[in-house]
Design a protein around this motif. Structure first.
Motif, PDB file in Angstrom:
ATOM      1  N   LEU A  27     -12.805  80.133 -14.456  1.00 46.07           N
ATOM      2  CA  LEU A  27     -12.719  78.901 -14.060  1.00 46.07           C
ATOM      3  C   LEU A  27     -14.233  78.373 -14.355  1.00 46.07           C
ATOM      4  O   LEU A  27     -15.107  78.680 -13.877  1.00 46.07           O
ATOM      5  N   TRP A  28     -13.948  77.062 -14.926  1.00 42.32           N
ATOM      6  CA  TRP A  28     -15.155  76.221 -15.428  1.00 42.32           C
ATOM      7  C   TRP A  28     -15.224  74.827 -15.075  1.00 42.32           C
ATOM      8  O   TRP A  28     -14.031  74.364 -14.705  1.00 42.32           O
ATOM      9  N   GLU A  29     -16.398  74.310 -14.780  1.00 49.71           N
ATOM     10  CA  GLU A  29     -16.634  72.777 -14.478  1.00 49.71           C
ATOM     11  C   GLU A  29     -16.997  72.150 -15.483  1.00 49.71           C
ATOM     12  O   GLU A  29     -18.100  72.781 -16.125  1.00 49.71           O
ATOM     13  N   LYS A  65      -8.009  69.399 -25.111  1.00 52.66           N
ATOM     14  CA  LYS A  65      -8.436  69.753 -26.471  1.00 52.66           C
ATOM     15  C   LYS A  65      -9.865  70.327 -26.078  1.00 52.66           C
ATOM     16  O   LYS A  65     -10.873  70.870 -27.295  1.00 52.66           O
ATOM     17  N   VAL A  66     -10.621  70.344 -24.859  1.00 55.76           N
ATOM     18  CA  VAL A  66     -11.692  71.053 -24.731  1.00 55.76           C
ATOM     19  C   VAL A  66     -11.610  72.707 -25.074  1.00 55.76           C
ATOM     20  O   VAL A  66     -10.762  73.122 -24.671  1.00 55.76           O
ATOM     21  N   THR A  67     -12.854  73.096 -25.882  1.00 49.88           N
ATOM     22  CA  THR A  67     -12.253  74.628 -26.240  1.00 49.88           C
ATOM     23  C   THR A  67     -13.549  75.412 -25.254  1.00 49.88           C
ATOM     24  O   THR A  67     -14.186  75.036 -24.794  1.00 49.88           O
ATOM     25  N   ALA A  68     -13.046  76.831 -25.685  1.00 52.02           N
ATOM     26  CA  ALA A  68     -13.932  77.744 -24.918  1.00 52.02           C
ATOM     27  C   ALA A  68     -15.270  77.754 -25.425  1.00 52.02           C
ATOM     28  O   ALA A  68     -16.284  77.901 -24.599  1.00 52.02           O
ATOM     29  N   ALA A  69     -15.744  77.375 -26.509  1.00 54.33           N
ATOM     30  CA  ALA A  69     -17.124  77.119 -27.163  1.00 54.33           C
ATOM     31  C   ALA A  69     -17.575  76.093 -26.409  1.00 54.33           C
ATOM     32  O   ALA A  69     -18.992  75.995 -26.094  1.00 54.33           O
ATOM     33  N   VAL A  70     -17.202  74.915 -26.326  1.00 55.61           N
ATOM     34  CA  VAL A  70     -17.578  73.870 -25.430  1.00 55.61           C
ATOM     35  C   VAL A  70     -17.963  74.208 -24.170  1.00 55.61           C
ATOM     36  O   VAL A  70     -18.961  73.730 -23.611  1.00 55.61           O
ATOM     37  N   LEU A  71     -16.837  74.770 -23.514  1.00 56.18           N
ATOM     38  CA  LEU A  71     -17.129  75.245 -21.942  1.00 56.18           C
ATOM     39  C   LEU A  71     -18.424  76.244 -21.851  1.00 56.18           C
ATOM     40  O   LEU A  71     -19.014  75.934 -20.646  1.00 56.18           O
ATOM     41  N   SER A  72     -18.450  77.103 -22.643  1.00 56.34           N
ATOM     42  CA  SER A  72     -19.689  78.168 -22.738  1.00 56.34           C
ATOM     43  C   SER A  72     -20.893  77.434 -22.857  1.00 56.34           C
ATOM     44  O   SER A  72     -21.921  77.914 -22.478  1.00 56.34           O
ATOM     45  N   GLU A  73     -20.789  76.577 -24.018  1.00 53.41           N
ATOM     46  CA  GLU A  73     -22.007  75.938 -24.109  1.00 53.41           C
ATOM     47  C   GLU A  73     -22.615  74.854 -23.102  1.00 53.41           C
ATOM     48  O   GLU A  73     -23.640  74.619 -22.700  1.00 53.41           O
ATOM     49  N   GLY A  75     -20.460  73.977 -20.186  1.00 55.76           N
ATOM     50  CA  GLY A  75     -19.753  73.733 -18.926  1.00 55.76           C
ATOM     51  C   GLY A  75     -20.585  74.637 -17.981  1.00 55.76           C
ATOM     52  O   GLY A  75     -21.423  75.483 -18.300  1.00 55.76           O
ATOM     53  N   LYS A  76     -19.974  74.785 -16.840  1.00 50.42           N
ATOM     54  CA  LYS A  76     -20.671  75.493 -15.667  1.00 50.42           C
ATOM     55  C   LYS A  76     -19.753  76.678 -15.325  1.00 50.42           C
ATOM     56  O   LYS A  76     -18.390  76.231 -14.690  1.00 50.42           O
ATOM     57  N   GLU A  77     -19.820  77.911 -15.428  1.00 50.17           N
ATOM     58  CA  GLU A  77     -18.682  78.755 -15.152  1.00 50.17           C
ATOM     59  C   GLU A  77     -18.707  78.912 -13.523  1.00 50.17           C
ATOM     60  O   GLU A  77     -19.782  79.456 -13.002  1.00 50.17           O
ATOM     61  N   ILE A  78     -17.568  78.786 -12.861  1.00 46.50           N
ATOM     62  CA  ILE A  78     -17.613  79.066 -11.376  1.00 46.50           C
ATOM     63  C   ILE A  78     -17.260  80.315 -11.022  1.00 46.50           C
ATOM     64  O   ILE A  78     -17.720  80.966 -10.250  1.00 46.50           O
ATOM     65  N   MET A  79     -16.021  80.896 -11.601  1.00 49.14           N
ATOM     66  CA  MET A  79     -15.593  82.054 -11.268  1.00 49.14           C
ATOM     67  C   MET A  79     -15.345  82.827 -12.633  1.00 49.14           C
ATOM     68  O   MET A  79     -14.614  82.180 -13.682  1.00 49.14           O
TER      69      MET A  79
END
Length: 93
Positions: A27-29, A65-73, A75-79
């Motif tokens: 889960l990401w924010e 359209k948000v990718t895993a790369a965008v989230l990891s760079e 975003g904030k990983e919550i869980m």
């Protein structure tokens, strides 16, 4: 796959219904929205099919359209790894 939620309550409702027998859920924010990243091990699934999972996801979340790369760079990983299970544990009614 990655899906977006309009609000956290939609995510909690999905977590109550979606019990993965084989997969990883993160889960990401990002930019005020919540994103669920699922990695399914389809060859190990028995109780639910890929289509079952997709049907549940489409009821409670939106395509993104948000990718895993965008989230990891950005975003904030919550869980991590077991987000669905952790959500049921902490937020079940």
């Amino acid at each position: 796959m990655i899906v977006e939620f309009d609000d956290f309550e939609d995510y909690i409702q999905l977590a109550d219904l979606l019990h993965l027998e084989s997969g990883v859920s993160n889960l990401w924010e990002y930019k005020g929205k919540y994103y669920l990243q699922l990695v399914l091990f389809t060859e190990e699934m028995h109780d639910m099919t890929y289509n079952d999972v997709m049907a549940l996801m489409s009821e409670y979340s939106n395509k993104t359209k948000v990718t895993a790369a965008v989230l990891s760079e950005y975003g904030k990983e919550i869980m991590s790894k077991t987000a669905l299970e952790l959500t049921r544990y902490y937020f079940s009614k």
